[in-house]
Design a protein around this motif. Structure first.
Motif, PDB file in Angstrom:
ATOM      1  N   ILE A   8       0.835  -1.197   0.000  1.00  0.00           N
ATOM      2  CA  ILE A   8       0.000   0.000   0.000  1.00  0.00           C
ATOM      3  C   ILE A   8       0.873   1.252   0.000  1.00  0.00           C
ATOM      4  O   ILE A   8       0.584   2.227  -0.684  1.00  0.00           O
ATOM      5  N   ALA A   9       1.957   1.237   0.761  1.00  0.00           N
ATOM      6  CA  ALA A   9       2.810   2.414   0.912  1.00  0.00           C
ATOM      7  C   ALA A   9       3.719   2.654  -0.282  1.00  0.00           C
ATOM      8  O   ALA A   9       4.229   3.751  -0.451  1.00  0.00           O
ATOM      9  N   TRP A  10       3.931   1.656  -1.128  1.00  0.00           N
ATOM     10  CA  TRP A  10       4.854   1.823  -2.244  1.00  0.00           C
ATOM     11  C   TRP A  10       4.302   2.823  -3.247  1.00  0.00           C
ATOM     12  O   TRP A  10       3.115   2.843  -3.555  1.00  0.00           O
ATOM     13  N   ARG A  11       5.178   3.671  -3.725  1.00  0.00           N
ATOM     14  CA  ARG A  11       4.818   4.642  -4.763  1.00  0.00           C
ATOM     15  C   ARG A  11       5.830   4.522  -5.884  1.00  0.00           C
ATOM     16  O   ARG A  11       6.979   4.178  -5.652  1.00  0.00           O
ATOM     17  N   ASN A  54       2.542   1.800 -17.287  1.00  0.00           N
ATOM     18  CA  ASN A  54       2.681   0.988 -16.071  1.00  0.00           C
ATOM     19  C   ASN A  54       2.382   1.808 -14.824  1.00  0.00           C
ATOM     20  O   ASN A  54       1.769   1.312 -13.872  1.00  0.00           O
ATOM     21  N   CYS A  55       2.785   3.059 -14.817  1.00  0.00           N
ATOM     22  CA  CYS A  55       2.512   3.936 -13.678  1.00  0.00           C
ATOM     23  C   CYS A  55       1.012   4.158 -13.528  1.00  0.00           C
ATOM     24  O   CYS A  55       0.463   4.081 -12.424  1.00  0.00           O
ATOM     25  N   ARG A  56       0.336   4.429 -14.641  1.00  0.00           N
ATOM     26  CA  ARG A  56      -1.123   4.606 -14.594  1.00  0.00           C
ATOM     27  C   ARG A  56      -1.812   3.320 -14.145  1.00  0.00           C
ATOM     28  O   ARG A  56      -2.772   3.356 -13.371  1.00  0.00           O
ATOM     29  N   GLU A  57      -1.321   2.200 -14.630  1.00  0.00           N
ATOM     30  CA  GLU A  57      -1.885   0.909 -14.228  1.00  0.00           C
ATOM     31  C   GLU A  57      -1.729   0.707 -12.722  1.00  0.00           C
ATOM     32  O   GLU A  57      -2.639   0.246 -12.042  1.00  0.00           O
ATOM     33  N   TRP A  58      -0.570   1.089 -12.210  1.00  0.00           N
ATOM     34  CA  TRP A  58      -0.337   0.957 -10.774  1.00  0.00           C
ATOM     35  C   TRP A  58      -1.283   1.868  -9.988  1.00  0.00           C
ATOM     36  O   TRP A  58      -1.850   1.466  -8.985  1.00  0.00           O
ATOM     37  N   GLU A  59      -1.456   3.107 -10.455  1.00  0.00           N
ATOM     38  CA  GLU A  59      -2.322   4.039  -9.742  1.00  0.00           C
ATOM     39  C   GLU A  59      -3.775   3.572  -9.732  1.00  0.00           C
ATOM     40  O   GLU A  59      -4.474   3.738  -8.746  1.00  0.00           O
ATOM     41  N   LYS A  60      -4.226   2.986 -10.843  1.00  0.00           N
ATOM     42  CA  LYS A  60      -5.631   2.581 -10.940  1.00  0.00           C
ATOM     43  C   LYS A  60      -5.914   1.250 -10.261  1.00  0.00           C
ATOM     44  O   LYS A  60      -6.890   1.112  -9.527  1.00  0.00           O
ATOM     45  N   HIS A  61      -5.062   0.240 -10.518  1.00  0.00           N
ATOM     46  CA  HIS A  61      -5.395  -1.116 -10.095  1.00  0.00           C
ATOM     47  C   HIS A  61      -4.396  -1.736  -9.117  1.00  0.00           C
ATOM     48  O   HIS A  61      -4.614  -2.857  -8.668  1.00  0.00           O
ATOM     49  N   ARG A  62      -3.302  -1.045  -8.830  1.00  0.00           N
ATOM     50  CA  ARG A  62      -2.261  -1.574  -7.945  1.00  0.00           C
ATOM     51  C   ARG A  62      -1.744  -2.941  -8.410  1.00  0.00           C
ATOM     52  O   ARG A  62      -1.519  -3.846  -7.625  1.00  0.00           O
ATOM     53  N   GLY A  63      -1.564  -3.075  -9.731  1.00  0.00           N
ATOM     54  CA  GLY A  63      -1.103  -4.340 -10.299  1.00  0.00           C
ATOM     55  C   GLY A  63       0.357  -4.610  -9.977  1.00  0.00           C
ATOM     56  O   GLY A  63       1.212  -3.736 -10.117  1.00  0.00           O
ATOM     57  N   THR A  64       0.646  -5.830  -9.551  1.00  0.00           N
ATOM     58  CA  THR A  64       2.022  -6.175  -9.200  1.00  0.00           C
ATOM     59  C   THR A  64       2.911  -6.240 -10.440  1.00  0.00           C
ATOM     60  O   THR A  64       4.105  -5.951 -10.356  1.00  0.00           O
ATOM     61  N   GLU A  65       2.336  -6.596 -11.602  1.00  0.00           N
ATOM     62  CA  GLU A  65       3.145  -6.628 -12.828  1.00  0.00           C
ATOM     63  C   GLU A  65       3.625  -5.225 -13.181  1.00  0.00           C
ATOM     64  O   GLU A  65       4.777  -5.017 -13.560  1.00  0.00           O
ATOM     65  N   ALA A  66       2.726  -4.247 -13.054  1.00  0.00           N
ATOM     66  CA  ALA A  66       3.091  -2.858 -13.350  1.00  0.00           C
ATOM     67  C   ALA A  66       4.146  -2.365 -12.372  1.00  0.00           C
ATOM     68  O   ALA A  66       5.100  -1.680 -12.754  1.00  0.00           O
ATOM     69  N   GLU A  68       6.397  -4.168 -10.682  1.00  0.00           N
ATOM     70  CA  GLU A  68       7.685  -4.795 -10.964  1.00  0.00           C
ATOM     71  C   GLU A  68       8.307  -4.255 -12.246  1.00  0.00           C
ATOM     72  O   GLU A  68       9.522  -4.089 -12.338  1.00  0.00           O
ATOM     73  N   ALA A  69       7.468  -3.964 -13.241  1.00  0.00           N
ATOM     74  CA  ALA A  69       7.982  -3.389 -14.487  1.00  0.00           C
ATOM     75  C   ALA A  69       8.595  -2.011 -14.234  1.00  0.00           C
ATOM     76  O   ALA A  69       9.664  -1.691 -14.773  1.00  0.00           O
ATOM     77  N   LEU A  70       7.951  -1.201 -13.414  1.00  0.00           N
ATOM     78  CA  LEU A  70       8.510   0.113 -13.067  1.00  0.00           C
ATOM     79  C   LEU A  70       9.808  -0.024 -12.289  1.00  0.00           C
ATOM     80  O   LEU A  70      10.772   0.712 -12.542  1.00  0.00           O
ATOM     81  N   ARG A  71       9.847  -0.949 -11.355  1.00  0.00           N
ATOM     82  CA  ARG A  71      11.074  -1.156 -10.580  1.00  0.00           C
ATOM     83  C   ARG A  71      12.230  -1.574 -11.487  1.00  0.00           C
ATOM     84  O   ARG A  71      13.339  -1.060 -11.373  1.00  0.00           O
ATOM     85  N   ARG A  72      11.968  -2.527 -12.375  1.00  0.00           N
ATOM     86  CA  ARG A  72      13.023  -2.990 -13.295  1.00  0.00           C
ATOM     87  C   ARG A  72      13.509  -1.856 -14.190  1.00  0.00           C
ATOM     88  O   ARG A  72      14.705  -1.670 -14.394  1.00  0.00           O
ATOM     89  N   SER A  73      12.561  -1.101 -14.723  1.00  0.00           N
ATOM     90  CA  SER A  73      12.909  -0.013 -15.626  1.00  0.00           C
ATOM     91  C   SER A  73      13.774   1.038 -14.929  1.00  0.00           C
ATOM     92  O   SER A  73      14.783   1.491 -15.477  1.00  0.00           O
ATOM     93  N   GLU A  74      13.387   1.434 -13.732  1.00  0.00           N
ATOM     94  CA  GLU A  74      14.169   2.437 -13.001  1.00  0.00           C
ATOM     95  C   GLU A  74      15.532   1.889 -12.603  1.00  0.00           C
ATOM     96  O   GLU A  74      16.524   2.609 -12.633  1.00  0.00           O
ATOM     97  N   LYS A  75      15.592   0.610 -12.250  1.00  0.00           N
ATOM     98  CA  LYS A  75      16.873   0.003 -11.886  1.00  0.00           C
ATOM     99  C   LYS A  75      17.822   0.017 -13.087  1.00  0.00           C
ATOM    100  O   LYS A  75      19.006   0.339 -12.964  1.00  0.00           O
TER     101      LYS A  75
END
Length: 110
Positions: A8-11, A54-66, A68-75
């Motif tokens: 919940i706290a992850w942004r 992926n960011c919009r997907e995370w904001e709307k549905h809190r999808g774990t795929e989105a 993880e994709a954001l984390r990988r991309s930023e890394k």
């Protein structure tokens, strides 16, 4: 920290508008011209667009795929930035004669 609270706290590392802004900048004529002139190729902007979605997907549905994709991309983005060495070597201390006034009368050799 509890796993549910962490979810919940992850942004995302950036605001979604930042990804869209980077995508628009990447697609701009000025950036394309500069990138082509500098590197000889046009820039690939697809990753910025995927990150935005992926960011919009995370904001709307809190999808774990989105997420993880954001984390990988930023890394990957951070790892690429570490490959570039700085142009200037950073000083550890100021020069010994930093307090001496500059000689304004003599022209410098160039």
């Amino acid at each position: 920290m509890d796993r549910a609270v962490e979810e919940i706290a992850w942004r995302p590392p950036r605001a979604c508008e930042d990804y869209w802004s980077e995508f628009r900048h990447c697609k701009s004529f000025k950036n394309w011209f500069h990138h082509y002139y500098t590197y000889g190729t046009v820039p690939s902007c697809q990753q910025w667009k995927e990150d935005y979605h992926n960011c919009r997907e995370w904001e709307k549905h809190r999808g774990t795929e989105a997420k993880e994709a954001l984390r990988r991309s930023e890394k990957i983005r951070v790892a690429e930035q570490r490959n570039f060495i700085p142009v200037w070597q950073l000083r550890q201390e100021p020069p010994r004669d930093w307090h001496v006034p500059l000689n304004q009368e003599k022209p410098q050799d160039s």
